[in-house]
Design an enzyme around this catalytic site. Sequence first.
Site, PDB file in Angstrom:
ATOM      1  N   LYS A 194      26.218  43.286  26.789  1.00  0.00           N
ATOM      2  CA  LYS A 194      24.870  43.299  27.389  1.00  0.00           C
ATOM      3  C   LYS A 194      23.962  44.221  26.590  1.00  0.00           C
ATOM      4  O   LYS A 194      22.878  43.849  26.175  1.00  0.00           O
ATOM      5  CB  LYS A 194      24.938  43.723  28.846  1.00  0.00           C
ATOM      6  CG  LYS A 194      23.566  43.823  29.494  1.00  0.00           C
ATOM      7  CD  LYS A 194      23.611  44.240  30.953  1.00  0.00           C
ATOM      8  CE  LYS A 194      22.182  44.431  31.464  1.00  0.00           C
ATOM      9  NZ  LYS A 194      22.127  44.846  32.881  1.00  0.00           N
ATOM     10  N   GLU A 200      33.215  50.332  21.421  1.00  0.00           N
ATOM     11  CA  GLU A 200      34.427  49.535  21.210  1.00  0.00           C
ATOM     12  C   GLU A 200      34.081  48.142  20.704  1.00  0.00           C
ATOM     13  O   GLU A 200      34.738  47.597  19.804  1.00  0.00           O
ATOM     14  CB  GLU A 200      35.210  49.409  22.529  1.00  0.00           C
ATOM     15  CG  GLU A 200      35.752  50.728  23.084  1.00  0.00           C
ATOM     16  CD  GLU A 200      34.809  51.363  24.081  1.00  0.00           C
ATOM     17  OE1 GLU A 200      35.294  52.068  24.981  1.00  0.00           O
ATOM     18  OE2 GLU A 200      33.582  51.144  23.980  1.00  0.00           O
ATOM     19  N   GLY A 254      26.230  44.044  33.999  1.00  0.00           N
ATOM     20  CA  GLY A 254      27.407  43.760  33.172  1.00  0.00           C
ATOM     21  C   GLY A 254      28.568  43.199  33.973  1.00  0.00           C
ATOM     22  O   GLY A 254      29.133  42.156  33.654  1.00  0.00           O
ATOM     23  N   ARG A 255      28.911  43.848  35.072  1.00  0.00           N
ATOM     24  CA  ARG A 255      30.064  43.429  35.853  1.00  0.00           C
ATOM     25  C   ARG A 255      29.743  42.220  36.728  1.00  0.00           C
ATOM     26  O   ARG A 255      30.580  41.751  37.497  1.00  0.00           O
ATOM     27  CB  ARG A 255      30.601  44.590  36.685  1.00  0.00           C
ATOM     28  CG  ARG A 255      29.558  45.274  37.551  1.00  0.00           C
ATOM     29  CD  ARG A 255      30.089  46.565  38.160  1.00  0.00           C
ATOM     30  NE  ARG A 255      29.046  47.252  38.900  1.00  0.00           N
ATOM     31  CZ  ARG A 255      28.169  48.091  38.336  1.00  0.00           C
ATOM     32  NH1 ARG A 255      28.202  48.318  37.030  1.00  0.00           N
ATOM     33  NH2 ARG A 255      27.235  48.702  39.085  1.00  0.00           N
ATOM     34  N   GLU A 340      33.059  50.402  39.924  1.00  0.00           N
ATOM     35  CA  GLU A 340      31.885  50.778  39.138  1.00  0.00           C
ATOM     36  C   GLU A 340      30.617  50.616  39.985  1.00  0.00           C
ATOM     37  O   GLU A 340      29.602  51.264  39.744  1.00  0.00           O
ATOM     38  CB  GLU A 340      31.780  49.938  37.858  1.00  0.00           C
ATOM     39  CG  GLU A 340      30.910  50.580  36.785  1.00  0.00           C
ATOM     40  CD  GLU A 340      30.941  49.824  35.459  1.00  0.00           C
ATOM     41  OE1 GLU A 340      31.601  50.304  34.520  1.00  0.00           O
ATOM     42  OE2 GLU A 340      30.327  48.740  35.383  1.00  0.00           O
ATOM     43  N   HIS A 371      58.450  43.532  43.926  1.00  0.00           N
ATOM     44  CA  HIS A 371      59.618  44.147  43.282  1.00  0.00           C
ATOM     45  C   HIS A 371      59.189  45.366  42.464  1.00  0.00           C
ATOM     46  O   HIS A 371      59.918  45.816  41.582  1.00  0.00           O
ATOM     47  CB  HIS A 371      60.309  43.100  42.401  1.00  0.00           C
ATOM     48  CG  HIS A 371      60.623  41.854  43.157  1.00  0.00           C
ATOM     49  ND1 HIS A 371      61.761  41.703  43.914  1.00  0.00           N
ATOM     50  CD2 HIS A 371      59.902  40.713  43.345  1.00  0.00           C
ATOM     51  CE1 HIS A 371      61.755  40.515  44.513  1.00  0.00           C
ATOM     52  NE2 HIS A 371      60.626  39.899  44.186  1.00  0.00           N
ATOM     53  N   LYS A 487      30.989  58.843  26.991  1.00  0.00           N
ATOM     54  CA  LYS A 487      30.545  58.213  25.733  1.00  0.00           C
ATOM     55  C   LYS A 487      29.876  59.265  24.838  1.00  0.00           C
ATOM     56  O   LYS A 487      30.127  59.324  23.631  1.00  0.00           O
ATOM     57  CB  LYS A 487      29.576  57.064  26.039  1.00  0.00           C
ATOM     58  CG  LYS A 487      30.202  55.917  26.830  1.00  0.00           C
ATOM     59  CD  LYS A 487      29.205  54.804  27.157  1.00  0.00           C
ATOM     60  CE  LYS A 487      29.833  53.723  28.025  1.00  0.00           C
ATOM     61  NZ  LYS A 487      28.878  52.622  28.377  1.00  0.00           N
TER      62      LYS A 487
HETATM   63  O1  F6P Z   1      30.752  51.711  30.235  1.00  0.00           O
HETATM   64  C1  F6P Z   1      30.621  50.848  31.283  1.00  0.00           C
HETATM   65  C2  F6P Z   1      29.865  49.604  30.893  1.00  0.00           C
HETATM   66  O2  F6P Z   1      28.538  49.882  30.654  1.00  0.00           O
HETATM   67  C3  F6P Z   1      30.015  48.517  31.928  1.00  0.00           C
HETATM   68  O3  F6P Z   1      29.086  48.615  32.963  1.00  0.00           O
HETATM   69  C4  F6P Z   1      29.855  47.292  31.085  1.00  0.00           C
HETATM   70  O4  F6P Z   1      30.345  46.161  31.726  1.00  0.00           O
HETATM   71  C5  F6P Z   1      30.657  47.665  29.856  1.00  0.00           C
HETATM   72  O5  F6P Z   1      30.431  49.066  29.690  1.00  0.00           O
HETATM   73  C6  F6P Z   1      30.315  46.946  28.604  1.00  0.00           C
HETATM   74  O6  F6P Z   1      28.950  47.068  28.334  1.00  0.00           O
HETATM   75  P1  F6P Z   1      28.200  46.037  27.340  1.00  0.00           P
HETATM   76  O7  F6P Z   1      28.358  44.684  27.903  1.00  0.00           O
HETATM   77  O8  F6P Z   1      26.787  46.537  27.311  1.00  0.00           O
HETATM   78  O9  F6P Z   1      28.878  46.156  25.998  1.00  0.00           O
END
Ligand code: F6P
Length: 517
Positions: A194, A200, A254-255, A340, A371, A487
């Site tokens: 987003k 990452e 995002g979520r 979140e 289990h 971060k």
């Molecule tokens: O660090 C949390 C977050 O911002 C989430 O809310 C989001 O889904 C995820 O990192 C990834 O963010 P993006 O889609 O901006 O890379």
Amino acid sequence: MSLAALKAHADRLGGASLRDIVDGRGPALSDWVFSAAGIELDLTKQRLDPDALASLLGAADALELAHHRDTLLSGGIVNPTEGRPALHMAYREGAKISGTDAADLVARTQAQTREFAQAVRSGTYQPSGKAITRVVNIGIGGSDLGPRLIADALAEFADGGPEMRFVASLDPSDLRLAVDGADPETLLFIVASKSFSTQETLMGAEAARAWLSAHVPADRLGGHFAAASAAPQKAAAFGIPAKRVFDFPDWVGGRYSVWSAVGLSLEIGLGPDVFAAFRAGAQQMDQHFASAPLAENLPVLKGLVDAWNRVALGYPSRCVAAYSARLGKLADYLQQLEMESLGKSVTLDGAPAPTAGGALVWGGAGTEIQHSFFQWLHQGKDVVPVDFIGVKRHFASADARERALAANMAAQGAALLDGRQLSEADEGELASHKSMPGGRPSAMLLLDDLNPQTLGALIALHEHKVFVEGVVYGINPYDQWGVELGKVLTTGILKGETKEYDASTKALLDRTDFGSR
Ligand code: F6P
């Protein structure tokens, strides 16, 4: 939420025999089972009775829940700390969106991703003269957990599309395994982010590009990349060709974004029709949420019951037990969606929140989890409400394994409810070891069958129940400021700017010669 009234009910029901509460429902037992959009919500094993439920619904009215719901669904500002609506529902199949701009944007982006997905699936999209055989989604959090869950849950509905793989971790093995065994010229990387600023994901995309550049000439490299982002300029600046940057508006959280271009890997891997059915199932749940009376409204009831267990009865966590191997990733997905969203301690106006926010959500797939941690659920000191999520068709299936799956799920709910008290006479000195306290509530969510439509409805149900809990706790379920400090501190460590850090962290970095290569 007027805690006092609920506290009285909680004190009354907290110590009561759950078996008596359940059997005491008598002919009204079926009043605790609700259905909509191919999903049945069974609350018969909850530590609630009609008076307490009426009080919960009364509290919801006092909080003007219906008004808040309508504000959400009509695009009002429900995310005040970011000044945004939360209109992820706009991406549902057949959603009626007020406001032409939003409608046009959604229609445009949906048409673009569908067209591209069809070109890739038909084999006409050939960046290196070969059809795409594997899409690799590079993303994390909401740009990974949703697509990963749906790809797994609907794997059997993918009629012959390219394989779907997911890279979220910084661990290089994640990318290595995602491309392993594939002809590099038949790979399509989708960089899903987003913000298009997540470390990452950007490092993963750079690593993928570096890896691919050893196999594909520079002039064809860009053809193997697409992006899904609410920051299309950043994606283009990263080097993703603009015509394969699929954007979505920042009022899609995002979520909550799997419905948007973030679902591109699914539209390609499962096919546009399967993805549309998934979106249509969610839209059916949206219509139910929008129109059903609160007392028959599945997301409202689930949200209120989860708040009751969390705040009134004080149960800190909730276990999600999904009785389908295809839903093995559901708990992971719900962890981000719920925690979140509801892991907050201040109200909308910044004051300390009067109640605990959402519960700790955890879980896995049944019967495998029976289990592993069910011993703890049955005989541990902590009481944890369990959500059993299963498939109704299994109960009457001709397949003995499916019937056994359903039987196990039903049996675990009964065992948590009843427990068993064994006497010395029966078991001698092992009596206390083998006794189980019981009195542990559970809910059951039964999908008529597991298919794109019911899965869409199940996800939408949870999205809306999270909203309901947000209203009950008085918090903003759509921001996530708490993720930022980690971060910032990571960036500081990578830059070697750790002067102000605590002694322990500095010692760790020294001891491990961090960055000394
Ligand atoms: O660090 C949390 C977050 O911002 C989430 O809310 C989001 O889904 C995820 O990192 C990834 O963010 P993006 O889609 O901006 O890379």
